[in-house]
Motif scaffolding. Structure first.
Motif, PDB file in Angstrom:
ATOM      1  N   THR A 170       0.821  -1.093   0.369  1.00 15.96           N
ATOM      2  CA  THR A 170      -0.128  -0.006  -0.485  1.00 15.96           C
ATOM      3  C   THR A 170       0.415   1.090   0.157  1.00 15.96           C
ATOM      4  OG1 THR A 170      -1.737  -1.379   1.200  1.00 15.96           O
ATOM      5  CG2 THR A 170      -1.451   1.329   1.679  1.00 15.96           C
ATOM      6  N   ARG A 171       0.632   2.091  -0.670  1.00 18.89           N
ATOM      7  CA  ARG A 171       1.803   3.150  -0.789  1.00 18.89           C
ATOM      8  C   ARG A 171       1.661   4.899   0.306  1.00 18.89           C
ATOM      9  NH1 ARG A 171       1.267   5.288  -6.413  1.00 18.89           N
ATOM     10  NH2 ARG A 171       0.895   3.336  -7.789  1.00 18.89           N
ATOM     11  N   PRO A 172       2.636   4.523   0.593  1.00 14.72           N
ATOM     12  CA  PRO A 172       2.530   5.501   2.123  1.00 14.72           C
ATOM     13  C   PRO A 172       2.307   6.662   1.714  1.00 14.72           C
ATOM     14  CG  PRO A 172       4.418   3.763   1.949  1.00 14.72           C
ATOM     15  CD  PRO A 172       4.005   3.910   0.898  1.00 14.72           C
ATOM     16  N   THR A 173       1.532   7.297   2.400  1.00 19.85           N
ATOM     17  CA  THR A 173       0.713   8.841   1.932  1.00 19.85           C
ATOM     18  C   THR A 173       2.284   9.951   2.559  1.00 19.85           C
ATOM     19  OG1 THR A 173      -0.393   8.770   4.123  1.00 19.85           O
ATOM     20  CG2 THR A 173      -1.022   8.891   1.854  1.00 19.85           C
ATOM     21  N   ASP A 174       3.346   9.079   3.359  1.00 22.20           N
ATOM     22  CA  ASP A 174       3.765  11.286   3.752  1.00 22.20           C
ATOM     23  C   ASP A 174       4.857  10.842   2.920  1.00 22.20           C
ATOM     24  OD1 ASP A 174       4.814   8.446   4.719  1.00 22.20           O
ATOM     25  OD2 ASP A 174       6.136   8.667   6.759  1.00 22.20           O
ATOM     26  N   PHE A 175       5.619  11.542   3.927  1.00 20.39           N
ATOM     27  CA  PHE A 175       7.149  11.960   2.712  1.00 20.39           C
ATOM     28  C   PHE A 175       8.107  11.017   2.344  1.00 20.39           C
ATOM     29  CE2 PHE A 175       5.679  16.607   3.602  1.00 20.39           C
ATOM     30  CZ  PHE A 175       5.201  17.115   1.569  1.00 20.39           C
ATOM     31  N   SER A 176       8.922  11.089   2.018  1.00 24.62           N
ATOM     32  CA  SER A 176      10.474  10.224   1.755  1.00 24.62           C
ATOM     33  C   SER A 176      11.206  10.120   2.284  1.00 24.62           C
ATOM     34  CB  SER A 176      10.058   9.480   0.022  1.00 24.62           C
ATOM     35  OG  SER A 176      10.764   8.401  -0.476  1.00 24.62           O
ATOM     36  N   PHE A 177      11.831  11.013   2.316  1.00 25.86           N
ATOM     37  CA  PHE A 177      12.712  11.191   3.234  1.00 25.86           C
ATOM     38  C   PHE A 177      13.225  11.992   4.301  1.00 25.86           C
ATOM     39  CE2 PHE A 177      16.506  13.542   4.077  1.00 25.86           C
ATOM     40  CZ  PHE A 177      17.571  12.727   3.983  1.00 25.86           C
ATOM     41  N   PRO A 178      12.968  11.440   5.398  1.00 28.74           N
ATOM     42  CA  PRO A 178      14.322  10.149   5.497  1.00 28.74           C
ATOM     43  C   PRO A 178      13.213   9.149   5.762  1.00 28.74           C
ATOM     44  CG  PRO A 178      14.843  11.163   7.541  1.00 28.74           C
ATOM     45  CD  PRO A 178      14.016  12.082   6.801  1.00 28.74           C
ATOM     46  N   SER A 179      14.031   7.606   5.700  1.00 32.96           N
ATOM     47  CA  SER A 179      13.144   6.062   5.727  1.00 32.96           C
ATOM     48  C   SER A 179      12.698   6.085   7.450  1.00 32.96           C
ATOM     49  CB  SER A 179      13.888   5.637   5.235  1.00 32.96           C
ATOM     50  OG  SER A 179      13.339   3.511   5.635  1.00 32.96           O
TER      51      SER A 179
END
Length: 192
Positions: A97-106
């Protein structure tokens, strides 16, 4: 010269094209699940609070995870605001399922290494090494599943290295102060 974004993207595409195997996908989904919200690492740290012998390790791990969470999820994700790979490039196909928050950092990488690095530093290596290996697997699962760039994972690891080191030194300072206060009280009682 290739930009960091292009390098991140080319590594992610290479993983997607060469390392994804349908039979292994359920395994990597389980591994990534261990990092969801840091639950596995929080439980591991909480279990260490029970025996007095490992309580200081559990406290340090929880402190490390908290510091990492504040830096990663509260500060950096919102400041950097990097879109997820699948939002920026239609070639990337996420397998969860596609996360909806930003990518950086993990956040998965940060929570996993924030705890695992404390375990590595404070527990016997027979526990610390597997913890670091598992944290590395969680980090890789984020790439395999197509929800983070390699730079996001590296960023999460660096935040975790900082958080675990800070938590460790804070615990050392606290223990030193507590010992000094304890010794001061015992000297006072001896004089009286």
């Amino acid at each position: 010269m290739m930009t960091l974004q292009q390098l991140d993207m080319s590594i992610l595409l290479w993983i997607q094209e060469h390392l994804r195997i349908a039979a292994l996908t359920p395994f990597w989904k389980v591994i990534t699940f261990l990092g969801n919200g840091g639950w596995f690492w929080l439980v591991a740290a909480a279990v260490l609070l029970i025996p007095k012998k490992t309580r200081r390790v559990g406290i340090t791990a929880l402190l490390s995870i908290t510091i990492g969470f504040l830096i990663t999820n509260v500060l950096l994700k919102n400041i950097v605001a990097r879109p997820r790979p699948f939002d920026a490039y239609t070639e990337i196909i996420p397998l969860i399922t596609r996360p909806t928050d930003f990518s950086f950092p993990s956040g998965h990488t940060c929570a996993s290494f924030a705890c695992a690095l404390v375990f590595f530093r404070m527990l016997p290596k027979k526990y610390g090494v597997p913890a670091v290996v598992l944290a590395g697997m969680v980090a890789f699962s984020r790439l395999y599943l197509g929800v983070h760039y390699p730079g996001d994972v590296l960023g999460g690891f660096l935040v975790a290295a900082f958080a675990s080191t800070l938590a460790y030194h804070l615990m050392q300072a606290y223990q030193k102060k507590a010992k000094e206060q304890s010794e001061g009280l015992s000297h006072k009682w001896k004089r009286e």
